[in-house]
Design an enzyme around this catalytic site. Sequence first.
Site, PDB file in Angstrom:
ATOM      1  N   HIS A  52     -13.076 -22.154  -7.338  1.00 23.40           N
ATOM      2  CA  HIS A  52     -14.551 -22.086  -7.331  1.00 23.40           C
ATOM      3  C   HIS A  52     -15.065 -22.473  -8.707  1.00 23.40           C
ATOM      4  CE1 HIS A  52     -18.430 -19.941  -5.917  1.00 23.40           C
ATOM      5  NE2 HIS A  52     -18.717 -20.599  -7.033  1.00 23.40           N
ATOM      6  N   LEU A  92     -19.181 -27.834 -12.188  1.00 23.33           N
ATOM      7  CA  LEU A  92     -18.993 -28.788 -13.294  1.00 23.33           C
ATOM      8  C   LEU A  92     -20.288 -29.471 -13.696  1.00 23.33           C
ATOM      9  CD1 LEU A  92     -15.627 -30.652 -12.511  1.00 23.33           C
ATOM     10  CD2 LEU A  92     -16.079 -28.963 -14.305  1.00 23.33           C
ATOM     11  N   ARG A  93     -21.371 -29.305 -12.866  1.00 23.10           N
ATOM     12  CA  ARG A  93     -22.641 -30.024 -13.126  1.00 23.10           C
ATOM     13  C   ARG A  93     -22.386 -31.531 -13.124  1.00 23.10           C
ATOM     14  NH1 ARG A  93     -24.238 -25.140 -11.724  1.00 23.10           N
ATOM     15  NH2 ARG A  93     -24.473 -23.655 -13.435  1.00 23.10           N
ATOM     16  N   ASN A 136     -23.656 -27.691  -5.691  1.00 27.95           N
ATOM     17  CA  ASN A 136     -25.068 -27.315  -5.885  1.00 27.95           C
ATOM     18  C   ASN A 136     -25.699 -28.043  -7.068  1.00 27.95           C
ATOM     19  OD1 ASN A 136     -23.497 -25.738  -7.675  1.00 27.95           O
ATOM     20  ND2 ASN A 136     -25.046 -24.117  -7.771  1.00 27.95           N
ATOM     21  N   HIS A 191     -16.532 -15.427  -4.718  1.00 22.75           N
ATOM     22  CA  HIS A 191     -16.900 -14.477  -5.782  1.00 22.75           C
ATOM     23  C   HIS A 191     -17.306 -13.095  -5.254  1.00 22.75           C
ATOM     24  CE1 HIS A 191     -20.814 -15.954  -4.645  1.00 22.75           C
ATOM     25  NE2 HIS A 191     -20.858 -16.964  -5.462  1.00 22.75           N
ATOM     26  N   LEU A 240     -24.708 -14.366 -10.333  1.00 21.40           N
ATOM     27  CA  LEU A 240     -24.907 -13.942  -8.944  1.00 21.40           C
ATOM     28  C   LEU A 240     -23.610 -14.171  -8.179  1.00 21.40           C
ATOM     29  CD1 LEU A 240     -28.506 -15.288  -8.315  1.00 21.40           C
ATOM     30  CD2 LEU A 240     -27.769 -12.896  -8.412  1.00 21.40           C
ATOM     31  N   HIS A 246     -24.749 -22.941 -18.155  1.00 19.20           N
ATOM     32  CA  HIS A 246     -26.192 -23.147 -18.344  1.00 19.20           C
ATOM     33  C   HIS A 246     -26.405 -23.203 -19.851  1.00 19.20           C
ATOM     34  CE1 HIS A 246     -27.515 -22.272 -14.186  1.00 19.20           C
ATOM     35  NE2 HIS A 246     -26.549 -21.369 -14.165  1.00 19.20           N
ATOM     36  N   ALA A 274     -28.903 -17.557 -13.642  1.00 14.45           N
ATOM     37  CA  ALA A 274     -27.687 -16.825 -13.276  1.00 14.45           C
ATOM     38  C   ALA A 274     -26.486 -17.739 -13.445  1.00 14.45           C
ATOM     39  CB  ALA A 274     -27.783 -16.358 -11.840  1.00 14.45           C
TER      40      ALA A 274
HETATM   41  C1  NCD Z   1     -23.942 -20.380  -9.969  1.00 17.07           C
HETATM   42  C2  NCD Z   1     -24.567 -21.596 -10.669  1.00 17.07           C
HETATM   43  O1  NCD Z   1     -25.106 -21.447 -11.790  1.00 17.07           O
HETATM   44  O2  NCD Z   1     -24.494 -22.701 -10.126  1.00 17.07           O
HETATM   45  N1  NCD Z   1     -24.444 -19.193 -10.599  1.00 17.07           N
HETATM   46  C3  NCD Z   1     -23.908 -17.946 -10.524  1.00 17.07           C
HETATM   47  O3  NCD Z   1     -24.524 -17.020 -11.044  1.00 17.07           O
HETATM   48  N2  NCD Z   1     -22.772 -17.714  -9.922  1.00 17.07           N
HETATM   49  C4  NCD Z   1     -24.239 -20.443  -8.514  1.00 17.07           C
HETATM   50  C5  NCD Z   1     -23.392 -19.534  -7.650  1.00 17.07           C
HETATM   51  O4  NCD Z   1     -22.162 -19.631  -7.618  1.00 17.07           O
HETATM   52  O5  NCD Z   1     -23.944 -18.690  -6.937  1.00 17.07           O
HETATM   53 ZN    ZN Z   2     -20.525 -20.454  -7.929  1.00 17.96          ZN
HETATM   54 ZN    ZN Z   3     -22.423 -18.430  -5.443  1.00 18.70          ZN
END
Ligand code: NCD
Ligand code: ZN
Ligand code: ZN
Length: 345
Positions: free
Chosen positions: A15, A18-19, A43, A175, A220, A252, A264
């Site tokens: 999981h 990498l953006r 995402n 997660h 999250l 981030h 998050a």
């Molecule tokens: C993740 C993200 O920043 O893309 N953030 C997180 O808090 N885990 C998204 C995710 O896995 O829910």
């Molecule tokens: Zn994630």
């Molecule tokens: Zn998630």
Amino acid sequence: MTKKQLTITQPDDWHLHLRDGDALNSVAPFTARQFARAIIMPNLNPPVTTVVQAVEYLDHILAAVDGTNFEPLMTLYLTDNTPAEEIIAARKSCFIKALKLYPAGATTNSDAGVTNIRHCDAALDEMQKCGLPLLVHGEATGPEVDVFDREKVFIDKTLQPLTQRFPELKIVFEHITTKEAADFVIQSSDNVAATITPQHLLLNRNALFQGGLQPHNYCLPVLKRDTHQHALLEVIRSGHHKFFLGTDSAPHTKHKKESACGCAGIFSAHAAIEIYAMIFEQQNVLDKLEAFASFNGPDFYGLPRNSKTITLIKEDWPIPDEYPLGNESLVPFLAGQTIGWKLAE
Ligand code: NCD
Ligand code: ZN
Ligand code: ZN
């Protein structure tokens, strides 16, 4: 005196975020130096919903890890409108290993996510047929649901019924953060497994408020109370085969984390396998690290285990306060702390 060492089969990260663009180039090498493969979360903004988009994203990742043997395992972002044909195309592609379910509004870049899982029946039916796993961000999103109960409510309202309607569908509960989630996975069929992050093993919700608000411990699903943390630690001590390594490393910028409405996500790719080794050692189960990090994941996905090994050396090193992220910076997990394991180069 020679230092204590641990050699294990090279691990994979099941999981990972990498953006794209400059951020991708900054973070991908951290993962490639330790993991052979990683499941790449889709995402992005806009999300990776089609095979065509996934090919383009794969090219960017391969360019970012050029000169390594790292293999990105791609995923597609499931939407209310994902057609069964896209699932068939994904299966044929061979490099797409799963679809990701984000309940709409649950987390970072989930606005295009699923509003009602029933809208996905055609896609899920095809996934069940062709054996493509569904990866779930397991949180109920209704405004009436307490943020600390979101995972539990998701199990009752969505996941449990889903496993009944699609008993042969492979599902990874991503997660996980609660005892309820661990119990659900253990009680389910062998088609249901879960990933566990380093932060949910190492911390509980006190870490969000220790000496003041701690945005770099915010992810999250949010950290839960210590009884849940202890349930996850019990799972790794038991060495249960349905649980495996998934960092959820989610970079981030420092600026976006330290803000009036902070993002998050916790970045842990700089020291992921070392942090897991520290946790397993603290729990007196270093002998169970290899199955968690290197066997259980590929076994569940039906992929071969890696043939190379990595060696961890018992040696202190300081985690930097910041790393570059494009032309900004990020604050890594455990910034400024000392860690007792180091990956041999
Ligand atoms: C993740 C993200 O920043 O893309 N953030 C997180 O808090 N885990 C998204 C995710 O896995 O829910
Ligand atoms: Zn994630
Ligand atoms: Zn998630």
